[in-house]
Design an enzyme around this catalytic site. Sequence first.
Site, mmCIF file in Angstrom:
data_model
loop_
_atom_site.group_PDB
_atom_site.id
_atom_site.type_symbol
_atom_site.label_atom_id
_atom_site.label_comp_id
_atom_site.label_asym_id
_atom_site.label_seq_id
_atom_site.Cartn_x
_atom_site.Cartn_y
_atom_site.Cartn_z
ATOM 1 N N GLY A 79 0.992 -1.371 -0.160
ATOM 2 C CA GLY A 79 -0.011 -0.016 -0.009
ATOM 3 C C GLY A 79 0.864 1.216 -0.035
ATOM 4 N N ARG A 80 0.304 2.346 0.575
ATOM 5 C CA ARG A 80 1.188 3.625 0.541
ATOM 6 C C ARG A 80 2.432 3.366 1.261
ATOM 7 N NH1 ARG A 80 -3.859 6.994 1.073
ATOM 8 N NH2 ARG A 80 -4.333 5.630 2.871
ATOM 9 N N ILE A 81 2.505 2.901 2.316
ATOM 10 C CA ILE A 81 3.618 2.626 3.366
ATOM 11 C C ILE A 81 4.798 1.751 2.534
ATOM 12 C CG2 ILE A 81 4.871 2.106 5.348
ATOM 13 C CD1 ILE A 81 2.314 2.949 6.797
ATOM 14 N N ARG B 194 -2.485 -7.853 -1.797
ATOM 15 C CA ARG B 194 -3.656 -8.413 -2.325
ATOM 16 C C ARG B 194 -3.971 -8.124 -3.964
ATOM 17 N NH1 ARG B 194 -8.650 -6.518 1.541
ATOM 18 N NH2 ARG B 194 -7.255 -4.399 1.720
ATOM 19 N N THR C 32 7.312 -2.812 10.952
ATOM 20 C CA THR C 32 6.834 -1.831 11.446
ATOM 21 C C THR C 32 5.298 -1.411 11.383
ATOM 22 O OG1 THR C 32 7.278 -0.645 9.170
ATOM 23 C CG2 THR C 32 8.953 -0.309 10.959
ATOM 24 N N ARG D 250 2.161 -3.975 12.369
ATOM 25 C CA ARG D 250 1.686 -4.476 13.642
ATOM 26 C C ARG D 250 2.231 -5.878 13.892
ATOM 27 N NH1 ARG D 250 0.036 -0.181 14.052
ATOM 28 N NH2 ARG D 250 -2.079 0.571 14.508
ATOM 29 N N GLU E 145 1.760 -5.634 22.632
ATOM 30 C CA GLU E 145 2.171 -4.455 22.984
ATOM 31 C C GLU E 145 1.105 -3.925 24.108
ATOM 32 O OE1 GLU E 145 3.345 -2.697 19.048
ATOM 33 O OE2 GLU E 145 2.814 -0.828 20.092
ATOM 34 N N HIS F 59 7.636 1.120 19.064
ATOM 35 C CA HIS F 59 6.365 1.701 18.224
ATOM 36 C C HIS F 59 6.656 3.051 18.164
ATOM 37 C CE1 HIS F 59 2.071 0.657 16.872
ATOM 38 N NE2 HIS F 59 2.595 1.508 16.174
ATOM 39 N N GLY G 73 7.618 4.239 14.879
ATOM 40 C CA GLY G 73 7.540 4.663 13.145
ATOM 41 C C GLY G 73 7.099 5.748 12.816
HETATM 42 C C1 DGY Z 1 -1.124 4.087 13.698
HETATM 43 O O1 DGY Z 1 -1.420 5.265 13.840
HETATM 44 O O2 DGY Z 1 -1.741 3.247 13.146
HETATM 45 C C2 DGY Z 1 0.261 3.928 13.900
HETATM 46 O O3 DGY Z 1 0.822 2.602 14.449
HETATM 47 C C3 DGY Z 1 0.966 4.657 15.014
HETATM 48 O O4 DGY Z 1 2.467 4.696 14.512
#
Ligand code: DGY
Length: 333
Positions: free
Chosen positions: A161-163, A183, A243, A245, A274, A295, A297
């Site tokens: 996706g975007r990231i 996907r 980075t 989940r 977490e 966490h 990122g």
């Molecule tokens: C989110 O906003 O889902 C991120 O995990 C926060 O870093």
Amino acid sequence: MARRKPLVVVTRKLPDTVETRMRELFDARLNVDDVPMDHAALVEAVRTADVLVPTVTDKIDSAVMSQAGENLRLIASFSNGVDHIDVASALARGITVTNTPGVLTEDTADMTMALILAVPRRLAEGAQIITSDPEEWNGWAPTWMLGRRIWGKRLGIVGMGRIGQAVARRAKAFGLQIHYHNRRHLPAATEEALEATYWDSLDQMLARMDIVSVNCPHTPATYHLLSARRLKLLKPDAYVVNTARGEVIDENALTRMLEAGEIAGAGLDVFEHEPAVNPKLVKLARQGKVVLLPHMGSATLEGRIDMGEKVIVNIKTFMDGHRPPDRVLPSML
Ligand code: DGY
């Protein structure tokens, strides 16, 4: 008669500029002390609020949702991910859910790239040597602190996706060959620009990668996507970076493999339970086999302010009777 301002309950401390604007626009109930809300406090919040602004640390599950009051019409999450919210239950009650996509893409991709570099190049270990005992360092030596080169290696991105795409752009500049599983196949032009190779089979991709980066959201379909069986497909000199989940990887299986030396290392910014972190992972970090981050990122001031701005726009648009821009739809889950 002037319309009553909506009661907006915010569960955590937000950047000052965001809180100031919220005070101006809404009847904002802020959490300036930043004490995380427990179950009872969250129940009280959904009972009374017109709008709830939770974030990733709040578990808005079906038990909380079942207590929602008549007034609650919008959950405007201060987060990109929405796996902390029982979205189906909210939608079934006619409650709209929004998130903050897009504004933390570049920051999260930067941190992913940092881990992609840090683990094979032993960055945390090296930094630790100087700070913990400078006397220990006798100077440069030809065979000391050798890591692994990343230039020319294969990076497999799980979730394009975007990231994922922002990670690919960075990684390409570092000379990594880009592979991905997603996907959907990316449009040909995007794939061409990234010189990215699509793998329909995640299993086959995993077996051939030098570094694997997890960049997909956590949904029922991606829970333990990197299962014990799939992790076993990785090459023994492969690295895993996450980075996204923690729940996307079977963390116990990953830890066992790291302990057994069946995989070279891992860089983790997120954890399955977490904020609890498996003590075995902490031990592995002390041995330099993994790099662990808390966490962070997307943790930039600019990013957090942009997230707040998105939350405000979502609430304002909704209150003005329009569709908020960042609605979470069932098809996204
Ligand atoms: C989110 O906003 O889902 C991120 O995990 C926060 O870093």
